[in-house]
Design an enzyme around this catalytic site. Structure first.
Site, PDB file in Angstrom:
ATOM      1  N   LYS A  47      -9.605  26.942  -9.917  1.00 30.91           N
ATOM      2  CA  LYS A  47      -9.291  25.616  -9.375  1.00 30.91           C
ATOM      3  C   LYS A  47      -9.981  24.502 -10.169  1.00 30.91           C
ATOM      4  O   LYS A  47      -9.502  23.370 -10.191  1.00 30.91           O
ATOM      5  CB  LYS A  47      -9.630  25.556  -7.894  1.00 30.91           C
ATOM      6  CG  LYS A  47      -8.665  26.433  -7.090  1.00 30.91           C
ATOM      7  CD  LYS A  47      -8.861  26.374  -5.604  1.00 30.91           C
ATOM      8  CE  LYS A  47      -7.761  27.121  -4.885  1.00 30.91           C
ATOM      9  NZ  LYS A  47      -7.880  28.600  -4.999  1.00 30.91           N
TER      10      LYS A  47
HETATM   11  C1  LIG Z   1      -6.819  29.506  -4.825  1.00 27.34           C
HETATM   12  C2  LIG Z   1      -6.977  30.832  -5.478  1.00 27.34           C
HETATM   13  C3  LIG Z   1      -5.876  31.689  -5.719  1.00 27.34           C
HETATM   14  C4  LIG Z   1      -4.471  31.367  -5.231  1.00 27.34           C
HETATM   15  O1  LIG Z   1      -3.854  30.317  -5.923  1.00 27.34           O
HETATM   16  P1  LIG Z   1      -2.597  29.564  -5.285  1.00 27.34           P
HETATM   17  O2  LIG Z   1      -2.326  28.424  -6.184  1.00 27.34           O
HETATM   18  O3  LIG Z   1      -3.022  29.117  -3.894  1.00 27.34           O
HETATM   19  O4  LIG Z   1      -1.474  30.544  -5.201  1.00 27.34           O
HETATM   20  C5  LIG Z   1      -6.105  32.878  -6.391  1.00 27.34           C
HETATM   21  N1  LIG Z   1      -7.345  33.240  -6.801  1.00 27.34           N
HETATM   22  C6  LIG Z   1      -8.429  32.449  -6.582  1.00 27.34           C
HETATM   23  C7  LIG Z   1      -9.757  32.912  -7.034  1.00 27.34           C
HETATM   24  C8  LIG Z   1      -8.284  31.227  -5.921  1.00 27.34           C
HETATM   25  O5  LIG Z   1      -9.371  30.456  -5.712  1.00 27.34           O
END
Ligand SMILES: *Cc1c(COP(=O)(O)O)cnc(C)c1O
Length: 462
Positions: A112
């Site tokens: 993120k």
């Molecule tokens: C948020 C997250 C995901 C999922 O991503 P999306 O965009 O919500 O599908 C997968 N792995 C990690 C470590 C995350 O923090």
């Protein structure tokens, strides 16, 4: 470049206004009015370029004239200056034609950061130009909170409130949030569940007088600016491999994998997008069985994917319908009423031309983590493990490179990694600092009035 709503009842707005708004006023999600398009030669020329240059090219076309090329360049440079790997999203081979794309080299060690580090800077810039202040309010069950804090901490004219369910996030995740040394960051532990925290956030957004008085806003994964930043690494991976890869994406809210569709629509070579879910498999059921139906969220070893509804799927539906906003509006109303939506054969066929899906439960995830460790000596986190489990199961009839998006550093989830491999991942220095810092956190009962009072006391103080 202007932005439209998937539900067709909001005015077209600029990238900067879309960035500040997040959700469209008609309840829809923003998308570019038309996808910009890179030619095969332009994509091929990305090979060997610094990641930042590709980000400037791809995001530049989506941003239009909302920010100047120099402003974007400066924000991208400083966003990625804090990454510990200069390649930002390096590809690492773990088998023949099988790669991990490591997206966890940012400040909170999860993918993120790749988008939020840029989003925070652009957000502050847009806000400054518009004048005024903003109050960012978010509920988190784990990674989003710390990534938002790392992106917005210390920025001018923004106060950040992050609610987490007390005692229900991992110690690493809590400390990453509560040790942030920024005066504009306020952690609130709610005595309740994640759903209680999220319910309070939604209720406060609905209190329009309050929301207006404190200029309430959100930076969650429905903000298209995040998708724009995430589309970049699909381009860099395809350019580096020189052919159209098959991407396997650990999926929760469908934001990251939709960024793959966005990249494909902009000209990135993509063979297929594989959606990998844990036991919270709403997206695997939708794509495999044709019914998009909310289940009960159950806790797994990959908590950032423990969702009941995949908000960004609305964008994929809108595109699959040939951008039919009236149809999308109807479908989302049906889903809101029935918690279930049956996908028609032509829509399903269109989705399946790009997407396929697979689920892996905790046992399969642990087995995948163990297998990678056995074969390569590498430790992977459980979110990556879900996607690797799917990749191991792919029976490919043609030879294409498979790229698994590796979304978190294994040290963030030491218990799961240890369970799978009997090894404890080494803790990177930046995580060690978070684990040793002093914690700052308000604790309150799960009542929206108490949270509102806390926010007012801080934001509206004379
Ligand atoms: C948020 C997250 C995901 C999922 O991503 P999306 O965009 O919500 O599908 C997968 N792995 C990690 C470590 C995350 O923090």
């Amino acid at each position: 470049m202007r932005y439209l709503s998937t539900r067709g009842q909001s005015p077209l707005i600029s990238f900067a206004d879309m960035l500040l708004a997040g959700l469209a006023p008609d309840g829809g999600l923003y998308l570019p009015e038309a996808w910009p398009r890179f030619t095969p030669d332009e994509v091929a020329a990305f090979k060997g370029k610094p990641y930042q240059d590709v980000a400037e090219a791809v995001m530049g076309r989506l941003i239009g004239d909302s920010f100047s090329a120099d402003e974007l360049k400066a924000d991208i440079a400083s966003a990625y200056a804090s990454f510990t790997d200069p390649r930002i999203a390096p590809l690492v081979a773990i088998g023949p034609d099988l790669y991990l794309m490591e997206l966890f080299h940012g400040p909170t060690l999860a993918f993120k950061d790749v988008a939020l580090q840029i989003l925070g800077r652009l957000f502050a810039r847009a806000l400054k130009r518009q004048g005024g202040r903003a109050t960012v309010l978010a509920a988190t069950s784990g990674d989003t909170g710390s990534a938002a804090i790392a992106a917005l901490g210390g920025l001018e004219n923004i106060e950040v409130f992050v609610l987490h369910p007390k005692g229900r996030v991992s110690e690493v995740q809590r400390r990453q949030m509560t040790t942030a040394p920024y005066a504009n960051v306020h952690n609130i532990a709610i005595e309740g569940t994640f759903d209680d925290a999220q319910g309070i956030v939604k209720a406060l957004f609905a209190e329009t007088d309050f929301a207006k008085a404190v200029s309430l806003t959100a930076v969650n994964s429905i903000n298209f600016a995040r998708i724009a930043a995430q589309a970049v690494y699909y381009f860099t991976a395809a350019a580096e491999l020189g052919t159209a890869p098959l991407f396997v994406v650990p999926t929760g809210n469908f934001g990251d994998v939709f960024a793959g569709e966005a990249a494909w629509r902009m000209g990135a070579p993509v063979d297929k997008l594989w959606v990998a879910t844990n036991s919270n498999d709403i997206m695997a059921r939708a794509l495999n069985e044709g019914v998009y139906e909310a289940g009960r969220a159950q806790p797994t070893l990959s908590p950032s994917m423990d969702i009941q509804v995949a908000s960004n799927f609305e964008r994929a539906l809108f595109e699959a319908s040939g951008r039919d906003a009236a149809w999308t509006r109807e479908q989302m109303a049906t889903f809101a009423a029935d918690k279930s939506l049956t996908l028609s054969p032509p829509i399903l066929a269109d989705l399946r031309s790009r997407y396929a899906a697979m689920r892996a439960d905790d046992a399969e995830t642990l087995a995948a983590i163990a297998q990678v460790e056995r074969e390569t000596g590498r430790l992977i986190d459980p979110h990556t493990g879900v996607a690797v489990a799917a990749a191991f199961n792919l029976k490919l009839s043609k030879k294409v490179p498979v790229v698994v998006l590796s979304t978190a550093h294994p040290a963030k989830f030491p218990d799961a990694v240890n369970q799978a491999t009997s090894r404890i991942p080494e803790v990177p220095p930046r995580l060690k600092a978070a684990l040793e810092g002093e914690e700052n956190c308000h604790v309150t009962a799960a009542e929206k009035g108490l949270v509102r009072g806390l926010i007012e006391a801080i934001v509206l103080r004379p």
